[in-house]
Enzyme design. Sequence first.
Site, PDB file in Angstrom:
ATOM      1  N   ASP A 121       0.817  -1.219   0.000  1.00 54.55           N
ATOM      2  CA  ASP A 121       0.000   0.000   0.000  1.00 54.55           C
ATOM      3  C   ASP A 121       0.850   1.269   0.000  1.00 54.55           C
ATOM      4  O   ASP A 121       0.412   2.303  -0.506  1.00 54.55           O
ATOM      5  CB  ASP A 121      -1.014   0.013   1.147  1.00 54.55           C
ATOM      6  CG  ASP A 121      -0.399  -0.209   2.509  1.00 54.55           C
ATOM      7  OD1 ASP A 121       0.816  -0.369   2.597  1.00 54.55           O
ATOM      8  OD2 ASP A 121      -1.162  -0.220   3.492  1.00 54.55           O
TER       9      ASP A 121
HETATM   10  C1  LAN Z   1       3.219  -0.902  10.287  1.00 56.81           C
HETATM   11  C2  LAN Z   1       2.953   0.498   9.992  1.00 56.81           C
HETATM   12  C3  LAN Z   1       2.389   0.767   8.644  1.00 56.81           C
HETATM   13  C4  LAN Z   1       1.485  -0.326   8.162  1.00 56.81           C
HETATM   14  C5  LAN Z   1       0.578   0.098   6.996  1.00 56.81           C
HETATM   15  C6  LAN Z   1       1.330   0.671   5.805  1.00 56.81           C
HETATM   16  C7  LAN Z   1      -0.399   1.179   7.471  1.00 56.81           C
HETATM   17  C8  LAN Z   1      -0.231  -1.117   6.593  1.00 56.81           C
HETATM   18  O1  LAN Z   1      -1.218  -0.761   5.656  1.00 56.81           O
HETATM   19  C9  LAN Z   1       0.650  -2.274   6.210  1.00 56.81           C
HETATM   20  C10 LAN Z   1       1.519  -2.698   7.397  1.00 56.81           C
HETATM   21  C11 LAN Z   1       2.365  -1.571   7.981  1.00 56.81           C
HETATM   22  C12 LAN Z   1       3.549  -1.366   7.073  1.00 56.81           C
HETATM   23  C13 LAN Z   1       2.927  -1.907   9.362  1.00 56.81           C
HETATM   24  C14 LAN Z   1       3.252  -3.306   9.715  1.00 56.81           C
HETATM   25  C15 LAN Z   1       3.623  -3.578  11.178  1.00 56.81           C
HETATM   26  C16 LAN Z   1       4.435  -2.467  11.815  1.00 56.81           C
HETATM   27  C17 LAN Z   1       5.724  -2.299  11.045  1.00 56.81           C
HETATM   28  C18 LAN Z   1       3.579  -1.200  11.712  1.00 56.81           C
HETATM   29  C19 LAN Z   1       2.244  -1.269  12.412  1.00 56.81           C
HETATM   30  C20 LAN Z   1       4.394  -0.234  12.522  1.00 56.81           C
HETATM   31  C21 LAN Z   1       4.976  -1.077  13.697  1.00 56.81           C
HETATM   32  C22 LAN Z   1       4.747  -2.552  13.323  1.00 56.81           C
HETATM   33  C23 LAN Z   1       5.912  -3.439  13.759  1.00 56.81           C
HETATM   34  C24 LAN Z   1       5.550  -4.905  13.552  1.00 56.81           C
HETATM   35  C25 LAN Z   1       6.252  -3.159  15.219  1.00 56.81           C
HETATM   36  C26 LAN Z   1       7.296  -4.014  15.799  1.00 56.81           C
HETATM   37  C27 LAN Z   1       6.662  -5.119  16.516  1.00 56.81           C
HETATM   38  C28 LAN Z   1       6.722  -6.398  16.194  1.00 56.81           C
HETATM   39  C29 LAN Z   1       5.590  -7.264  16.550  1.00 56.81           C
HETATM   40  C30 LAN Z   1       7.869  -7.009  15.478  1.00 56.81           C
END
Ligand code: LAN
Length: 727
Positions: free
Chosen positions: A455
């Site tokens: 996305d």
């Molecule tokens: C994010 C932030 C952005 C998010 C979007 C782009 C909004 C989504 O549409 C796709 C997935 C994604 C990229 C995403 C995946 C998981 C993340 C990276 C996070 C929510 C930000 C933090 C999270 C990450 C997994 C945190 C670290 C924790 C663990 C469990 C490893």
Amino acid sequence: NVQPTTEAVGHGHYQVEKTDLKRWRLEVDHGRHVWHYLDSEQACVAWPQTDEDRYWLGLGIDAPTLPTAKTPLDSARNGFAFYRRIQAKDGHWSSEYGGPLFLMPGLLIGMYVTQTPIPEPWRIEMTRYLLNKANEDGGWGLHVAGPSTVFGTACNYVAARILGLDAEHPAMVKARATLHKLGGATGAPSWGKFWLSILGVYDWEGVNPVPPELWCLPDWLPIHPWRWWIHTRMVYIPMGYLWAKRFSAPVDPLIESLRNELYTEPYDDIDWPSHRNNVAEIDVFAPHTKTLDGLMALLGVYESCGGIPPLRRAGIKRAYDLLCMEDENTGYQCLGPVNKMLNYVCRWVEEGAESKAMALHREKLKDFLWLGPQGMMMCGTNGSQLWDTSFIAQAMVDSGLVEEPANKAACAKVLDWLDDCQIRDNPKYYKECYRYATKGAWPFSTKEQGYTVSDCTGEGMKATIMLQETAKLPRKISQERLRQSVDVILGMQNKSGGFASYEPINAPHMIELLNPAEVFGDIMREYDYPECTTSVVTALQKFKQTGDEYRRKEIDTTIKRAIGYILSAQQDDGSWFGSWAVCHTYATLFALESLHLDGQSYENSEPVKRACDLLISKQSAADGGWSEDFTSCVEGRWIQGKRSNVVQTSWALIALLHAQYPHVEPLKRAARLIMSRQQPDGSWKNEEILGVFNRNCAIDYCLYPFCFSVWALGKANRYLVEKGAWP
Ligand code: LAN
């Protein structure tokens, strides 16, 4: 050279040290964020604080009071007049990205066991943050809006002790009482047990096996870890290495003392193996399945028989090679903050503090740290640069504000940034570490982090096309480069027609039975997401509109199948379930954008009508706004929030506008709510925390009140003015 003053923090009204916020500066370089604390008056004069710095530090900026908005567009214009001031000099918008509370303990434990010194300004500001984010009972949750858990409390307690708070500090006494009331640290979930073991304040015997041998399995096996969701597998690679080595820091007085503080019984009396599956009730979101427990029991037996040493050695080597490739691929940034800190410890164990790898790793610790008004936090990623900036760009073009002379320069800089941020090549180590293609993609944060997200690529493309084609800004990104983006995303579609986050789905659904993380749900593999699917299909639509015939046939079938998925994902009540923000409001916004581009509206489409009727049924009778509670994500059903907020109201308003909702009164009320919350200087305050991940953890998107308000108001203006319906 810190001259701290003290401040009362948290529910305890304790005095803590505080640095001089006027000395902090955000350095921005190709989207990279680094907060510096200047150590002299001269340095402060030579590098003056910007509005961007002052805004994020909560120091207030000297922005004029703007003429009262009469129309939604006036309000959007005022909004941009404010937010223009805090644009970073490279063209993107920086932002705080806090919320999760399980990240800073990893940072501090990782730094402690590798003997990395903590800079004094960090120490002061991290302590202040932790005390500010403690709950009323003195404990901490998984995230800032959650109840105290063992994970949050044990790990942040340890973090605060590493930062130098005394065990008899009243905040520590209170936190410890809460931890003990919850049963003590033996009830920590597996990731908590893991970090505590690394520090040496929990025994490896009490941790379920994480055999790195998994990486020696043949790739075709449906449970091979390369098939897991990327965040999960990237965390379990270094975990496998550290577990196999049973790495713990040598016992010192702090560790000795923590062993006495964290438990309700004497450390030496604890029967560790019996606690492997002991997780406090308040912590559990996804309980272990019988399958997982069975597997862990088997692995336990394998382990107690001594395993197969050559295989173990091969597994350790494989894990280490994989994590080194990850470090190099990402400029030592890593995919996210958890594998960053685990890799950090692994590299130290293997190569020592003086190695080149450690020097590079130490430098990139800074990228995750953000200084907010309440202290220094560790962010969910190294920022949300591309994500926020591409929404702002689209809001600017869609509202027409891009055409106004005062905004021209700012918008041109946004395009420069998008140009700079697009990933131009595949990763250095690519297939050998199971990476997905990146050439032509946009990442979530920076090009250096460098992971394709479906996305983010979609939103990056849309922002680019809107700035270049609709707003006619001088072209920076060639058609060839947009075709490369098309190439990446076309390969990401799932069988269902939907799109996942970083990669197509590679594992069967049953792999979720092996989820060992307890606190997170749906993390073992990729899933279809209405949000991601929408960003991709709408980007492909926009690409078609440039007149380019490139892969037209495939694009058309991809879109058709994606719309099919969107329709199939609609729930009985008319909503869609959201995974990356709260919750049905968010996903319904995306789904209705997809359907809009497919020509479906309230008048001609039954699914769209059902979705609108649902949204309207949730509009507040009192103020015309929307409010859906965070617990909707956890429980999987719509739970009404307490007070309307600007962001969800904007989402609902945009969704209804996509649907060309025929009755203007609810739309006008929504627009008025957003306008009524605007500050005299044009800004909007942050209200509820609305981001989410893994079903259970909240995360802050501090620019959403900006981009979605401006976007909603711009759109509403066009619609309502066309209908002659305003005021
Ligand atoms: C994010 C932030 C952005 C998010 C979007 C782009 C909004 C989504 O549409 C796709 C997935 C994604 C990229 C995403 C995946 C998981 C993340 C990276 C996070 C929510 C930000 C933090 C999270 C990450 C997994 C945190 C670290 C924790 C663990 C469990 C490893």
